[in-house]
Design an enzyme around this catalytic site. Structure first.
Site, PDB file in Angstrom:
ATOM      1  N   GLY A   1      16.584   9.077 -27.196  1.00 59.25           N
ATOM      2  CA  GLY A   1      17.499   7.961 -26.913  1.00 59.25           C
ATOM      3  C   GLY A   1      16.739   6.647 -26.989  1.00 59.25           C
TER       4      GLY A   1
ATOM      5  N   SER B   1      13.761  16.489 -29.039  1.00 60.64           N
ATOM      6  CA  SER B   1      15.082  16.113 -28.527  1.00 60.64           C
ATOM      7  C   SER B   1      16.053  17.283 -28.648  1.00 60.64           C
ATOM      8  CB  SER B   1      15.622  14.918 -29.322  1.00 60.64           C
ATOM      9  OG  SER B   1      16.917  14.596 -28.877  1.00 60.64           O
TER      10      SER B   1
ATOM     11  N   PHE C   1      28.935 -10.287 -17.144  1.00 62.43           N
ATOM     12  CA  PHE C   1      28.911  -8.900 -16.708  1.00 62.43           C
ATOM     13  C   PHE C   1      28.862  -8.870 -15.186  1.00 62.43           C
ATOM     14  CE2 PHE C   1      28.217  -4.595 -18.548  1.00 62.43           C
ATOM     15  CZ  PHE C   1      28.869  -4.813 -19.747  1.00 62.43           C
TER      16      PHE C   1
ATOM     17  N   TRP D   1      15.407  20.744 -30.366  1.00 61.03           N
ATOM     18  CA  TRP D   1      14.423  21.544 -29.635  1.00 61.03           C
ATOM     19  C   TRP D   1      14.671  21.269 -28.157  1.00 61.03           C
ATOM     20  CZ3 TRP D   1       9.535  24.133 -30.842  1.00 61.03           C
ATOM     21  CH2 TRP D   1       9.399  24.433 -32.206  1.00 61.03           C
TER      22      TRP D   1
ATOM     23  N   ALA E   1      13.337  21.393 -24.426  1.00 65.23           N
ATOM     24  CA  ALA E   1      12.117  21.561 -23.613  1.00 65.23           C
ATOM     25  C   ALA E   1      12.468  22.308 -22.331  1.00 65.23           C
ATOM     26  CB  ALA E   1      11.525  20.194 -23.281  1.00 65.23           C
TER      27      ALA E   1
ATOM     28  N   ASP F   1      17.466  17.220 -17.014  1.00 65.63           N
ATOM     29  CA  ASP F   1      16.375  18.139 -17.378  1.00 65.63           C
ATOM     30  C   ASP F   1      14.989  17.573 -17.042  1.00 65.63           C
ATOM     31  OD1 ASP F   1      18.694  19.003 -18.551  1.00 65.63           O
ATOM     32  OD2 ASP F   1      17.830  19.433 -20.511  1.00 65.63           O
TER      33      ASP F   1
ATOM     34  N   GLN G   1      25.528   5.867  -9.150  1.00 67.79           N
ATOM     35  CA  GLN G   1      26.480   4.796  -9.466  1.00 67.79           C
ATOM     36  C   GLN G   1      27.819   5.334  -9.944  1.00 67.79           C
ATOM     37  OE1 GLN G   1      25.929   1.707 -12.843  1.00 67.79           O
ATOM     38  NE2 GLN G   1      25.898   0.577 -10.929  1.00 67.79           N
TER      39      GLN G   1
ATOM     40  N   HIS H   1      31.296   3.958 -11.695  1.00 66.36           N
ATOM     41  CA  HIS H   1      31.829   2.820 -12.449  1.00 66.36           C
ATOM     42  C   HIS H   1      33.320   2.735 -12.099  1.00 66.36           C
ATOM     43  CE1 HIS H   1      32.976   0.286 -15.777  1.00 66.36           C
ATOM     44  NE2 HIS H   1      31.722   0.193 -16.175  1.00 66.36           N
TER      45      HIS H   1
ATOM     46  N   LEU I   1      34.662   6.031 -20.387  1.00 69.16           N
ATOM     47  CA  LEU I   1      34.436   4.719 -19.796  1.00 69.16           C
ATOM     48  C   LEU I   1      35.238   3.629 -20.493  1.00 69.16           C
ATOM     49  CD1 LEU I   1      32.438   3.047 -17.898  1.00 69.16           C
ATOM     50  CD2 LEU I   1      31.214   2.594 -20.009  1.00 69.16           C
TER      51      LEU I   1
ATOM     52  N   GLU J   1      32.852  -2.480 -18.792  1.00 66.16           N
ATOM     53  CA  GLU J   1      32.958  -3.647 -17.926  1.00 66.16           C
ATOM     54  C   GLU J   1      33.301  -4.897 -18.736  1.00 66.16           C
ATOM     55  OE1 GLU J   1      30.361  -3.285 -14.614  1.00 66.16           O
ATOM     56  OE2 GLU J   1      29.546  -5.254 -15.013  1.00 66.16           O
TER      57      GLU J   1
ATOM     58  N   ARG K   1      29.483  -3.005  -9.199  1.00 67.66           N
ATOM     59  CA  ARG K   1      30.203  -1.735  -9.373  1.00 67.66           C
ATOM     60  C   ARG K   1      30.357  -0.956  -8.082  1.00 67.66           C
ATOM     61  NH1 ARG K   1      27.302   0.074 -15.035  1.00 67.66           N
ATOM     62  NH2 ARG K   1      28.404  -1.480 -16.271  1.00 67.66           N
TER      63      ARG K   1
ATOM     64  N   HIS L   1      28.691   7.407 -13.166  1.00 69.97           N
ATOM     65  CA  HIS L   1      28.295   6.749 -14.406  1.00 69.97           C
ATOM     66  C   HIS L   1      26.787   6.736 -14.643  1.00 69.97           C
ATOM     67  CE1 HIS L   1      28.476   3.995 -17.725  1.00 69.97           C
ATOM     68  NE2 HIS L   1      27.876   3.018 -17.077  1.00 69.97           N
TER      69      HIS L   1
ATOM     70  N   ARG M   1      22.645  -0.520  -9.720  1.00 74.34           N
ATOM     71  CA  ARG M   1      22.258  -1.164 -10.979  1.00 74.34           C
ATOM     72  C   ARG M   1      23.338  -2.145 -11.414  1.00 74.34           C
ATOM     73  NH1 ARG M   1      23.418  -0.295 -16.654  1.00 74.34           N
ATOM     74  NH2 ARG M   1      24.739   1.479 -16.190  1.00 74.34           N
TER      75      ARG M   1
HETATM   76  C1  LIG Z   1      29.576   5.621 -21.600  1.00 70.54           C
HETATM   77  C2  LIG Z   1      28.352   4.830 -21.214  1.00 70.54           C
HETATM   78  C3  LIG Z   1      28.305   3.470 -21.470  1.00 70.54           C
HETATM   79  C4  LIG Z   1      27.184   2.730 -21.093  1.00 70.54           C
HETATM   80  N1  LIG Z   1      27.155   1.377 -21.370  1.00 70.54           N
HETATM   81  C5  LIG Z   1      26.044   0.666 -21.069  1.00 70.54           C
HETATM   82  C6  LIG Z   1      25.961  -0.718 -21.412  1.00 70.54           C
HETATM   83  O1  LIG Z   1      26.859  -1.299 -22.012  1.00 70.54           O
HETATM   84  N2  LIG Z   1      24.826  -1.381 -21.082  1.00 70.54           N
HETATM   85  C7  LIG Z   1      23.775  -0.775 -20.426  1.00 70.54           C
HETATM   86  O2  LIG Z   1      22.774  -1.446 -20.167  1.00 70.54           O
HETATM   87  N3  LIG Z   1      23.844   0.536 -20.116  1.00 70.54           N
HETATM   88  C8  LIG Z   1      24.937   1.261 -20.423  1.00 70.54           C
HETATM   89  N4  LIG Z   1      24.986   2.597 -20.090  1.00 70.54           N
HETATM   90  C9  LIG Z   1      23.781   3.235 -19.541  1.00 70.54           C
HETATM   91  C10 LIG Z   1      22.772   3.460 -20.654  1.00 70.54           C
HETATM   92  O3  LIG Z   1      23.442   3.691 -21.867  1.00 70.54           O
HETATM   93  C11 LIG Z   1      21.879   4.656 -20.378  1.00 70.54           C
HETATM   94  O4  LIG Z   1      21.349   4.592 -19.089  1.00 70.54           O
HETATM   95  C12 LIG Z   1      20.727   4.682 -21.402  1.00 70.54           C
HETATM   96  O5  LIG Z   1      21.245   4.650 -22.700  1.00 70.54           O
HETATM   97  C13 LIG Z   1      19.870   5.909 -21.208  1.00 70.54           C
HETATM   98  O6  LIG Z   1      18.958   5.992 -22.279  1.00 70.54           O
HETATM   99  P1  LIG Z   1      17.770   7.027 -22.246  1.00 70.54           P
HETATM  100  O7  LIG Z   1      16.963   6.788 -23.460  1.00 70.54           O
HETATM  101  O8  LIG Z   1      17.097   6.964 -20.926  1.00 70.54           O
HETATM  102  O9  LIG Z   1      18.475   8.463 -22.310  1.00 70.54           O
HETATM  103  P2  LIG Z   1      19.547   9.089 -23.329  1.00 70.54           P
HETATM  104  O10 LIG Z   1      20.078   8.129 -24.305  1.00 70.54           O
HETATM  105  O11 LIG Z   1      20.499   9.826 -22.469  1.00 70.54           O
HETATM  106  O12 LIG Z   1      18.668  10.115 -24.160  1.00 70.54           O
HETATM  107  C14 LIG Z   1      18.130  11.276 -23.567  1.00 70.54           C
HETATM  108  C15 LIG Z   1      17.376  12.052 -24.627  1.00 70.54           C
HETATM  109  O13 LIG Z   1      16.679  13.123 -24.005  1.00 70.54           O
HETATM  110  C16 LIG Z   1      16.856  14.307 -24.752  1.00 70.54           C
HETATM  111  N5  LIG Z   1      16.715  15.444 -23.826  1.00 70.54           N
HETATM  112  C17 LIG Z   1      17.268  15.595 -22.606  1.00 70.54           C
HETATM  113  N6  LIG Z   1      16.909  16.782 -22.073  1.00 70.54           N
HETATM  114  C18 LIG Z   1      16.107  17.396 -22.985  1.00 70.54           C
HETATM  115  C19 LIG Z   1      15.428  18.640 -23.033  1.00 70.54           C
HETATM  116  N7  LIG Z   1      15.503  19.536 -22.027  1.00 70.54           N
HETATM  117  N8  LIG Z   1      14.702  18.937 -24.137  1.00 70.54           N
HETATM  118  C20 LIG Z   1      14.633  18.064 -25.178  1.00 70.54           C
HETATM  119  N9  LIG Z   1      15.261  16.873 -25.178  1.00 70.54           N
HETATM  120  C21 LIG Z   1      15.980  16.539 -24.101  1.00 70.54           C
HETATM  121  C22 LIG Z   1      18.229  14.181 -25.374  1.00 70.54           C
HETATM  122  O14 LIG Z   1      18.332  14.968 -26.533  1.00 70.54           O
HETATM  123  C23 LIG Z   1      18.274  12.681 -25.692  1.00 70.54           C
HETATM  124  O15 LIG Z   1      17.687  12.438 -26.953  1.00 70.54           O
HETATM  125  C24 LIG Z   1      26.100   3.362 -20.447  1.00 70.54           C
HETATM  126  C25 LIG Z   1      26.138   4.712 -20.200  1.00 70.54           C
HETATM  127  C26 LIG Z   1      27.270   5.443 -20.550  1.00 70.54           C
HETATM  128  C27 LIG Z   1      27.299   6.899 -20.198  1.00 70.54           C
END
Ligand SMILES: Cc1cc2nc3c(=O)[nH]c(=O)nc-3n(C[C@H](O)[C@H](O)[C@H](O)COP(=O)(O)OP(=O)(O)OC[C@H]3O[C@@H](n4cnc5c(N)ncnc54)[C@H](O)[C@@H]3O)c2cc1C
Length: 578
Positions: A12, A35, A115, A154, A156, A210, A229, A231, A241, A244, A284, A352, A387
């Site tokens: 991500g 991932s 926001f 994959w 983990a 995880d 949190q 929403h 969702l 906001e 929120r 959320h 947050r």
């Molecule tokens: C609907 C929605 C709208 C949102 N809108 C906003 C917004 O407008 N602005 C804002 O600031 N935030 C927003 N958020 C929050 C924000 O998007 C997330 O907190 C942020 O994108 C998380 O990113 P990340 O890289 O931490 O994790 P993620 O994007 O969740 O990525 C997690 C990664 O970990 C991998 N993974 C997980 N477990 C394993 C495992 N066991 N083995 C291998 N790989 C694994 C997955 O494959 C994935 O690639 C929103 C969230 C949601 C749900």
């Protein structure tokens, strides 16, 4: 076994940003990105509203920091917040240079929107598909670096340790069922949040905590796990969702009598700008709590999918909705068969985001040598007890980068022989093949245990909690763990065994759920998203501190406290005047 210098788990925003930081800081290093889904399917892709960074002429880093600190109910670490607000504009500009199509004003300047809980307009956006554009930009940039080797799909299952240093992961290649180690001299966990612990959530199916459980099992404490949190505007039934941004553009929340009920609560933001004074743009936690009060007063509307209030966008008109909120219109049409240009949108609070996560320092380092974490899986912490919307995406970028650089330096400093981890890999293979895939005679189904866990969590650590609900939650989770041990796996195939994945995820979620309930029970105060009806006040004397939960040898969670870091903003009241 595949060996690299650094293993990033997660594709991500945080994971890809970390991987890019590593190869830019130390181009000689090889980086694995593991991932469980194809990176573009990470939850980041669904972010709609935007990413906060102070750039507007009348804005300042201090104001962004203050809004974040007060929004967090003073539970964040202010040194982390100061680093965050300073680096956020640089990160968003960096994305611009990598090709992110930020929305613009007619004069060409980057557009910013209001926001919740932010007193200035500072949320950058790419229409209402910000997450998609942001992730796509990172993904396509990552393709330029041959040093980044992807392990897509994959899963983990455990962290590998060598002389108390974390040395990689064991993963299942989902397409083949092959169980292999992916090793490195440092690991960066970027696995996102754990919303699926709850029954009604905006989070994708893959958000099962995880990485939090992997770290916790390996001995790294989790921080502030009681802060969950909600929403205020999810679509009933699906939990999809409604961003906001809909309220930021001027949407209203109405109760069953068509009354803007938020005027009865202390929620507005004291801002000179009219749009930001709107009470719908309160933070929120308070908006979700106000919904529960309206429900108690009988002012919500009952539907087959629970009580709702209405989001009214009609007065914005078709032009604004199509220009600024096209995805909102699309979602309402597709999932509710209503058109927000002409009709009210039913909404209710929905889980959320997870403020808590793996305890890290400002550079993503956890308590375990060689283990780093960033993004929603981590708790640095800038979010404290609540947050602010649009702070999470820039958090992933700022701290993904910092964690990547720190992990790269660690890997360089700890060059050496390949880790000796074969025995652990063999153990994990045995556990997966014999303990899980051979479970044929159990009486329980994974899906039933999961559903019961989700409802237990909603009842125990939902928007409001008390001792009774938390003690009951603790007991029920123990029963659920026993039931999980008796669960059966009907699918023994090797190719895309989703039942096996669901079982592993449920095991992770049960660990995470226990830490949430244990931390919530110990915190005898109300702060931000943690509202105890039996302890309704904030108690800075006892609880101006992070909770740290670790696993004791018996397997039970044990909670301790760590003081918060205060640099410039002494604890004050979280006042939102109108
Ligand atoms: C609907 C929605 C709208 C949102 N809108 C906003 C917004 O407008 N602005 C804002 O600031 N935030 C927003 N958020 C929050 C924000 O998007 C997330 O907190 C942020 O994108 C998380 O990113 P990340 O890289 O931490 O994790 P993620 O994007 O969740 O990525 C997690 C990664 O970990 C991998 N993974 C997980 N477990 C394993 C495992 N066991 N083995 C291998 N790989 C694994 C997955 O494959 C994935 O690639 C929103 C969230 C949601 C749900």
């Amino acid at each position: 076994m595949s060996d690299h210098d650094v293993v990033v788990v997660g594709g991500g925003a945080a994971g890809l940003r970390a991987a890019l930081a590593i190869v830019q800081a130390q181009p000689q290093l090889s980086v694995a990105v593991v991932s469980k889904v194809y990176p573009m399917r990470s939850h980041t892709v669904s972010a709609e509203g935007g990413a906060a960074a102070a750039i507007a002429g009348d804005d300042s880093l201090d104001e962004h920091a203050y809004d974040t600190v007060s929004g967090s109910d003073w539970l964040c670490d202010q040194d982390a917040v100061e680093a965050f607000v300073e680096e956020a504009p640089r990160e968003l500009l960096q994305l611009e240079h990598w090709g992110c199509p930020w929305s613009r004003q007619p004069d060409g300047e980057v557009a910013v929107r209001a926001f919740g809980g932010m007193k200035k307009m500072r949320t950058w956006f790419a229409a209402d598909k910000t997450g998609f554009h942001l992730l796509h930009t990172l993904f396509q940039t990552s393709l330029r670096y041959p040093q980044i080797v992807r392990y897509d799909e994959w899963f983990a299952t455990t962290l590998l340790r060598d002389e108390n240093r974390v040395r990689g992961v064991v993963g299942i290649e989902l397409a083949t069922g092959r169980i292999e180690a992916v090793t490195g001299r440092a690991v960066v966990l970027c696995t996102g949040g754990c919303g699926r612990v709850f029954p009604f959530t905006t989070n994708g199916n893959i958000k099962t905590g995880d990485g939090m459980a992997l770290a916790y099992r390996a001995g790294a404490p989790l921080k502030d796990m009681e802060f969950v949190q909600y929403h205020p505007t999810g679509l009933p039934f699906t939990g999809i969702l409604i961003t906001e941004a809909a309220r930021a553009e001027g949407g209203w929340l109405l109760n069953k009598d068509g009354y803007r009920y938020l005027q009865d609560y202390d929620l507005g933001t004291p801002s000179p700008e009219p749009v930001l004074r709107s009470m719908e743009l309160g933070p929120r936690d308070r908006l979700s709590q106000a919904f529960v009060h309206e429900q108690e007063k009988g002012n919500t509307v009952d539907t087959p999918y629970g009580p709702v209030v209405y989001l009214d966008l009609r007065h914005l008109g078709e032009k604004v909705i199509d220009a600024k909120l096209p995805f909102v219109r699309e979602l309402c049409r597709a999932y509710e068969r209503i058109d927000p240009v002409h009709e009210l949108v039913p909404v209710r609070p929905v889980q959320h985001y997870m403020m808590g996560g793996v305890h890290t320092d400002i550079d993503g380092a956890t308590g375990l040598a060689g283990l780093y974490a960033a993004g929603e899986v981590a708790c640095v912490s800038i979010n404290g007890a609540n947050r602010l919307g649009s702070n999470s995406l820039p958090e992933c970028l700022v701290f993904g980068r910092r964690a990547g650089i720190a992990a790269a330096e660690y890997a360089v400093a700890h060059k050496g022989a390949a880790p000796v981890v074969e025995a652990q890999v063999a153990d994990e293979r045995r556990r997966l093949e014999h303990d899980l895939l051979a479970r044929r005679n159990g009486r329980e189904r994974i899906a039933d245990v999961r559903t019961d866990m989700q409802h237990t969590m909603e009842g125990s650590v939902g928007i409001f909690r008390d001792t009774e609900s938390l003690v009951e939650g603790t007991e029920k989770l123990q029963e659920l763990r026993e039931r999980f041990d008796k669960a059966t796996l009907e699918d023994t195939s090797r190719t895309f065994n989703t039942e096996l994945v669901a079982a592993l995820e449920l095991g992770f979620m049960l660990d995470v759920a226990e830490t949430m309930v244990a931390s919530a029970l110990r915190r005898e105060e109300s702060r931000g998203a943690h509202q105890r009806t039996d302890f309704p006040r904030r108690d800075d004397t006892r609880f101006l501190a992070h909770s740290l939960v670790s696993r004791v040898p018996s397997g039970a969670p044990q909670v301790e406290y760590l003081p918060v870091t205060i640099t410039r903003w002494p604890p004050g009241e979280r006042v939102y005047g109108r």
